[in-house]
Design a protein around this motif. Structure first.
Motif, short mmCIF file in Angstrom:
data_model
loop_
_atom_site.label_atom_id
_atom_site.label_comp_id
_atom_site.label_asym_id
_atom_site.label_seq_id
_atom_site.Cartn_x
_atom_site.Cartn_y
_atom_site.Cartn_z
N ARG A 114 0.82 -1.22 0.00
CA ARG A 114 0.00 0.00 0.00
C ARG A 114 0.85 1.27 0.00
O ARG A 114 0.43 2.31 0.45
CB ARG A 114 -0.96 0.01 1.20
CG ARG A 114 -2.00 -1.10 1.11
CD ARG A 114 -2.80 -1.23 2.36
NE ARG A 114 -3.74 -0.15 2.52
CZ ARG A 114 -4.26 0.23 3.68
NH1 ARG A 114 -3.92 -0.40 4.78
NH2 ARG A 114 -5.10 1.22 3.75
N GLY B 118 4.16 -3.53 -6.27
CA GLY B 118 3.58 -3.82 -7.58
C GLY B 118 2.37 -4.75 -7.55
O GLY B 118 1.77 -5.04 -8.58
N THR B 119 1.98 -5.22 -6.37
CA THR B 119 0.90 -6.21 -6.28
C THR B 119 -0.45 -5.69 -6.78
O THR B 119 -1.25 -6.44 -7.32
CB THR B 119 0.73 -6.66 -4.81
OG1 THR B 119 2.00 -7.08 -4.33
CG2 THR B 119 -0.27 -7.78 -4.66
N CYS B 120 -0.70 -4.40 -6.61
CA CYS B 120 -2.04 -3.87 -6.91
C CYS B 120 -2.19 -3.38 -8.35
O CYS B 120 -3.19 -2.75 -8.67
CB CYS B 120 -2.35 -2.73 -5.94
SG CYS B 120 -1.26 -1.31 -6.15
N CYS C 61 -2.70 2.00 -5.17
CA CYS C 61 -2.56 2.24 -3.73
C CYS C 61 -2.04 3.65 -3.47
O CYS C 61 -2.27 4.20 -2.39
CB CYS C 61 -1.65 1.20 -3.09
SG CYS C 61 0.02 1.17 -3.74
S1 FES Z 1 2.36 -1.19 -4.96
FE1 FES Z 1 2.20 -2.47 -3.23
S2 FES Z 1 0.07 -2.52 -2.89
FE2 FES Z 1 0.29 -1.09 -4.46
#
Ligand code: FES
Length: 354
Positions: free
Chosen positions: A302, A307-309, A338
């Motif tokens: 977040r 890069g997960t989101c 995020c």
């Molecule tokens: S880059 Fe990690 S949750 Fe958005």
């Protein structure tokens, strides 16, 4: 969390960690693996570690007895929860223990469900877990760091990355001090482990001492000190403000919540896949808004670095505020919701949220 940056001091610290952890003659180096390879770990033990019962530590072990990848204080794991959620938790155990990792989680009923799901996991459950990564590395004074002493500040569950740091500092004979703050004493995890350090750890709670000021958090911090802080954003802001002009003090921090939106403006977010339209207020991230409708939306840090989101912009201009996408990725339409937002009034994105 703070953004991961390469640190030339880490190799020196690693040598020290090895010495400290007394790796024995039968130790076998971990097999090299891809950075994003995951491990299958089992919840070997759950332990309540705060008097209010809302913080649980989890000992995660391999299922086949293999040695786990090594880690250094400040490292975290990405935990892939059974629901598909992904959450980051700092390692708070002993780096010498290569048979298990320890994390601790505060239950936040009003959160987005990850901490509650973690708390509901029974012993024996298996989890997919990333290899340890370190976005909050500790540089040790006298062993590569130009600082002369360390001062730790932990807020509540922010104690987790600090615990192995102060153990290492203590084992190496580094001069250190610590302030540990929280709302009430019963909310503070790991008080029993910290008791071993006596008055070197100053505990302050809001109910008896009031909200801590910068002077409270930095009591005794002299020139040549490196401050390591993990806690909520307001506490970090108090410290950061208190250290303005203190060029003789290093400051390193890791926060466990998303940064506040600065200079945001409201916009409309449209999901191309479903045609749904969401209003994103000026003070909230698009991810937060989407997560209300899609609680299993993938995210982890977040803070714009894991890069997960990632989503794809198909219409509208993005206001990129992350620290990880390349110019090519941005040009190809990638967006990290995020932290990033729209430059104009409307953004249409494509996302697989099911
Ligand atoms: S880059 Fe990690 S949750 Fe958005």
């Amino acid at each position: 969390m703070t953004h991961a940056t390469p640190d030339p001091l880490l190799d020196a610290v690693e040598v020290l960690v090895k010495a400290w952890t007394r790796i024995g003659p039968t130790a076998v180096p971990p097999s090299p693996g891809p950075r994003d390879a995951t491990l299958e770990l089992v919840v070997a033990e759950r332990t309540v570690v705060a008097t209010d019962q809302d913080v649980v530590s989890f000992q995660l072990s391999t299922t086949d007895g293999a040695r786990l990848p090594k880690w250094r204080p400040g490292a975290h794991l990405d935990i892939h929860l059974p629901s598909g959620r992904k959450r980051q938790y700092s390692l708070c155990g002993d780096p010498a223990d290569r048979s298990s990792y320890r994390i601790a989680v505060r239950r936040i009923p009003e959160g987005l469900g990850g901490s509650v799901e973690m708390h509901d996991l029974p012993e024996g459950n298996t989890l997919r877990v990333s290899r340890p990564r370190n976005a909050f590395p500790l540089a040790v004074p006298g062993h590569g760091s130009p600082a002369e002493r360390l001062h730790f500040v932990a807020g509540g569950i922010g104690i987790t990355p600090i615990l192995p740091m102060l153990r290492l500092a203590d084992a190496l004979g580094v001069d250190w001090t610590m302030v540990y703050v929280g709302r009430r004493r019963d909310t503070l995890p790991f008080l029993d482990e910290l008791a071993a350090y006596g008055d070197r750890v100053v505990i302050r709670t809001d109910d008896t001492d009031g909200l801590p000021t910068a002077a409270d958090l930095l009591a005794g911090v002299e020139a040549g000190t490196a401050v390591y802080c993990c806690g909520p954003v307001p506490m970090i802001d108090v410290l950061r403000t208190g250290l303005i002009g203190r060029t003789d003090v290093e400051f390193h921090s890791e926060r466990f919540s998303a940064p506040p939106v600065v200079d945001g403006r409201a916009f409309t977010l449209e999901l191309e896949n479903t045609g749904e339209v969401f209003e994103v207020p000026a003070d909230r991230s698009p991810l937060d808004v989407l997560a209300e409708a899609y609680p299993a939306i993938p995210y982890s840090c977040r803070q714009g670095f894991c890069g997960t989101c990632r989503l794809n912009v198909v219409e509208g201009e993005a206001d990129h505020r992350d620290g990880s996408l390349t110019a090519d990725e941005r040009a190809a339409g990638s967006l990290l919701p995020c932290v990033s937002r729209a430059r104009g009034d409307r953004l249409v994105v494509r996302a697989d949220l099911y």
